[in-house]
Design a protein around this motif. Structure first.
Motif, PDB file in Angstrom:
ATOM      1  N   ALA A  11       0.821  -1.216   0.000  1.00  0.00           N
ATOM      2  CA  ALA A  11       0.000   0.000   0.000  1.00  0.00           C
ATOM      3  C   ALA A  11       0.850   1.259   0.000  1.00  0.00           C
ATOM      4  N   THR A  12       1.980   1.236   0.677  1.00  0.00           N
ATOM      5  CA  THR A  12       2.797   2.436   0.793  1.00  0.00           C
ATOM      6  C   THR A  12       4.003   2.419  -0.138  1.00  0.00           C
ATOM      7  N   GLY A  13       4.280   1.277  -0.728  1.00  0.00           N
ATOM      8  CA  GLY A  13       5.445   1.172  -1.592  1.00  0.00           C
ATOM      9  C   GLY A  13       6.666   0.682  -0.837  1.00  0.00           C
ATOM     10  N   ALA A  14       6.779   0.998   0.442  1.00  0.00           N
ATOM     11  CA  ALA A  14       7.876   0.535   1.275  1.00  0.00           C
ATOM     12  C   ALA A  14       7.490   0.704   2.727  1.00  0.00           C
ATOM     13  N   ALA A  15       7.872  -0.245   3.525  1.00  0.00           N
ATOM     14  CA  ALA A  15       7.590  -0.149   4.953  1.00  0.00           C
ATOM     15  C   ALA A  15       8.797   0.435   5.651  1.00  0.00           C
ATOM     16  N   SER A  16       8.576   1.318   6.541  1.00  0.00           N
ATOM     17  CA  SER A  16       9.640   1.968   7.285  1.00  0.00           C
ATOM     18  C   SER A  16      10.179   1.054   8.363  1.00  0.00           C
ATOM     19  N   GLU A  17      11.438   1.230   8.717  1.00  0.00           N
ATOM     20  CA  GLU A  17      12.013   0.477   9.820  1.00  0.00           C
ATOM     21  C   GLU A  17      11.307   0.840  11.119  1.00  0.00           C
ATOM     22  N   ASP A  18      10.708   2.023  11.183  1.00  0.00           N
ATOM     23  CA  ASP A  18       9.983   2.432  12.376  1.00  0.00           C
ATOM     24  C   ASP A  18       8.848   1.472  12.680  1.00  0.00           C
ATOM     25  N   ASN A  19       8.323   0.773  11.676  1.00  0.00           N
ATOM     26  CA  ASN A  19       7.272  -0.209  11.913  1.00  0.00           C
ATOM     27  C   ASN A  19       7.756  -1.318  12.833  1.00  0.00           C
ATOM     28  N   LEU A  20       9.061  -1.537  12.908  1.00  0.00           N
ATOM     29  CA  LEU A  20       9.627  -2.592  13.735  1.00  0.00           C
ATOM     30  C   LEU A  20      10.152  -2.054  15.059  1.00  0.00           C
ATOM     31  N   ALA A  21      10.022  -0.752  15.294  1.00  0.00           N
ATOM     32  CA  ALA A  21      10.624  -0.108  16.455  1.00  0.00           C
ATOM     33  C   ALA A  21      10.182  -0.705  17.776  1.00  0.00           C
ATOM     34  N   PHE A  22       8.973  -1.217  17.875  1.00  0.00           N
ATOM     35  CA  PHE A  22       8.477  -1.704  19.155  1.00  0.00           C
ATOM     36  C   PHE A  22       8.356  -3.222  19.194  1.00  0.00           C
ATOM     37  N   ALA A  23       9.030  -3.898  18.296  1.00  0.00           N
ATOM     38  CA  ALA A  23       9.005  -5.362  18.279  1.00  0.00           C
ATOM     39  C   ALA A  23       9.886  -5.875  19.407  1.00  0.00           C
ATOM     40  N   LYS A  24       9.270  -6.350  20.474  1.00  0.00           N
ATOM     41  CA  LYS A  24      10.018  -6.856  21.627  1.00  0.00           C
ATOM     42  C   LYS A  24      10.262  -8.361  21.549  1.00  0.00           C
ATOM     43  N   THR A  25       9.426  -9.058  20.799  1.00  0.00           N
ATOM     44  CA  THR A  25       9.573 -10.504  20.634  1.00  0.00           C
ATOM     45  C   THR A  25       9.400 -10.841  19.157  1.00  0.00           C
ATOM     46  N   ALA A  26       9.771 -12.057  18.788  1.00  0.00           N
ATOM     47  CA  ALA A  26       9.604 -12.493  17.399  1.00  0.00           C
ATOM     48  C   ALA A  26       8.130 -12.500  17.014  1.00  0.00           C
ATOM     49  N   ASN A  27       7.247 -12.901  17.928  1.00  0.00           N
ATOM     50  CA  ASN A  27       5.809 -12.909  17.629  1.00  0.00           C
ATOM     51  C   ASN A  27       5.304 -11.494  17.381  1.00  0.00           C
ATOM     52  N   ASP A  28       5.780 -10.542  18.163  1.00  0.00           N
ATOM     53  CA  ASP A  28       5.398  -9.143  17.971  1.00  0.00           C
ATOM     54  C   ASP A  28       5.901  -8.659  16.615  1.00  0.00           C
ATOM     55  N   ALA A  29       7.131  -9.000  16.272  1.00  0.00           N
ATOM     56  CA  ALA A  29       7.728  -8.583  15.001  1.00  0.00           C
ATOM     57  C   ALA A  29       6.964  -9.164  13.826  1.00  0.00           C
ATOM     58  N   GLU A  30       6.450 -10.385  14.000  1.00  0.00           N
ATOM     59  CA  GLU A  30       5.722 -11.044  12.922  1.00  0.00           C
ATOM     60  C   GLU A  30       4.454 -10.278  12.551  1.00  0.00           C
ATOM     61  N   ARG A  31       3.898  -9.552  13.509  1.00  0.00           N
ATOM     62  CA  ARG A  31       2.689  -8.779  13.240  1.00  0.00           C
ATOM     63  C   ARG A  31       3.013  -7.419  12.620  1.00  0.00           C
ATOM     64  N   LYS A  32       4.272  -7.023  12.615  1.00  0.00           N
ATOM     65  CA  LYS A  32       4.675  -5.734  12.056  1.00  0.00           C
ATOM     66  C   LYS A  32       4.845  -5.847  10.545  1.00  0.00           C
ATOM     67  N   ALA A  33       4.817  -4.698   9.870  1.00  0.00           N
ATOM     68  CA  ALA A  33       5.030  -4.678   8.421  1.00  0.00           C
ATOM     69  C   ALA A  33       6.457  -5.088   8.093  1.00  0.00           C
ATOM     70  N   GLY A  34       6.658  -5.631   6.891  1.00  0.00           N
ATOM     71  CA  GLY A  34       7.992  -5.973   6.424  1.00  0.00           C
ATOM     72  C   GLY A  34       8.771  -4.711   6.099  1.00  0.00           C
ATOM     73  N   GLN A  35      10.001  -4.890   5.705  1.00  0.00           N
ATOM     74  CA  GLN A  35      10.858  -3.766   5.344  1.00  0.00           C
ATOM     75  C   GLN A  35      11.358  -3.926   3.926  1.00  0.00           C
ATOM     76  N   VAL A  36      11.614  -2.811   3.274  1.00  0.00           N
ATOM     77  CA  VAL A  36      12.253  -2.784   1.970  1.00  0.00           C
ATOM     78  C   VAL A  36      13.442  -1.849   2.094  1.00  0.00           C
ATOM     79  N   GLY A  37      14.597  -2.309   1.641  1.00  0.00           N
ATOM     80  CA  GLY A  37      15.796  -1.489   1.720  1.00  0.00           C
ATOM     81  C   GLY A  37      16.972  -2.253   1.151  1.00  0.00           C
ATOM     82  N   MET A  38      18.160  -1.810   1.500  1.00  0.00           N
ATOM     83  CA  MET A  38      19.370  -2.400   0.947  1.00  0.00           C
ATOM     84  C   MET A  38      19.993  -3.409   1.919  1.00  0.00           C
ATOM     85  N   ALA A  39      20.548  -4.477   1.351  1.00  0.00           N
ATOM     86  CA  ALA A  39      21.255  -5.493   2.126  1.00  0.00           C
ATOM     87  C   ALA A  39      22.735  -5.444   1.775  1.00  0.00           C
TER      88      ALA A  39
END
Length: 132
Positions: A11-39
């Motif tokens: 929907a946005t074209g890219a998910a921000s890393e801020d979407n993962l800012a409050f991921a305290k556990t892997a399960n919490d992170a799984e509910r967050k948006a993915g990221q697009v960027g450089m590896a």
């Protein structure tokens, strides 16, 4: 198996890393948006050194560094241009110095997606339940 990024990414074209800012556990992170960027990747120069998680870095292992995901989180990394993907476990923090760089892969993981020769490629990240 086809890679599917969360709806928020499309929907946005890219998910921000801020979407993962409050991921305290892997399960919490799984509910967050993915990221697009450089590896990027890192290898022999860091072999045997302690990572931020306390594990020793092994360039032949399927591991990665991420700034915010909890240690032990499994992530599927898919190259945007080729669609090749690899699953890695987060064991370290980074990459640092460039906001567009979202993950550092071990050499073995980088080889799986053809990153070693190029050094820097655009990827999508998705938290997954494990290595398979």
């Amino acid at each position: 198996k086809a890679f599917s990024a969360p709806a928020e990414t499309h929907a946005t074209g890219a998910a921000s890393e801020d979407n993962l800012a409050f991921a305290k556990t892997a399960n919490d992170a799984e509910r967050k948006a993915g990221q697009v960027g450089m590896a990027t990747w890192y290898g022999a120069a860091f072999a045997g050194k302690k990572t931020s998680s306390g594990e020793r870095f092994d360039p032949s292992a399927m591991t990665a560094a991420h700034r915010k995901l909890p240690f032990g989180t499994w992530v599927e990394v898919r190259r945007v241009d080729t669609g090749t993907s690899v699953r890695v476990r987060v064991t370290d923090r980074g990459p640092w110095g460039h906001a567009d760089r979202i993950i550092d892969l071990s050499r073995a993981a980088a080889e799986r997606i053809g990153l070693v020769k190029e050094g820097l490629v655009k990827v999508e990240l998705r938290v997954v339940s494990g290595p398979e």
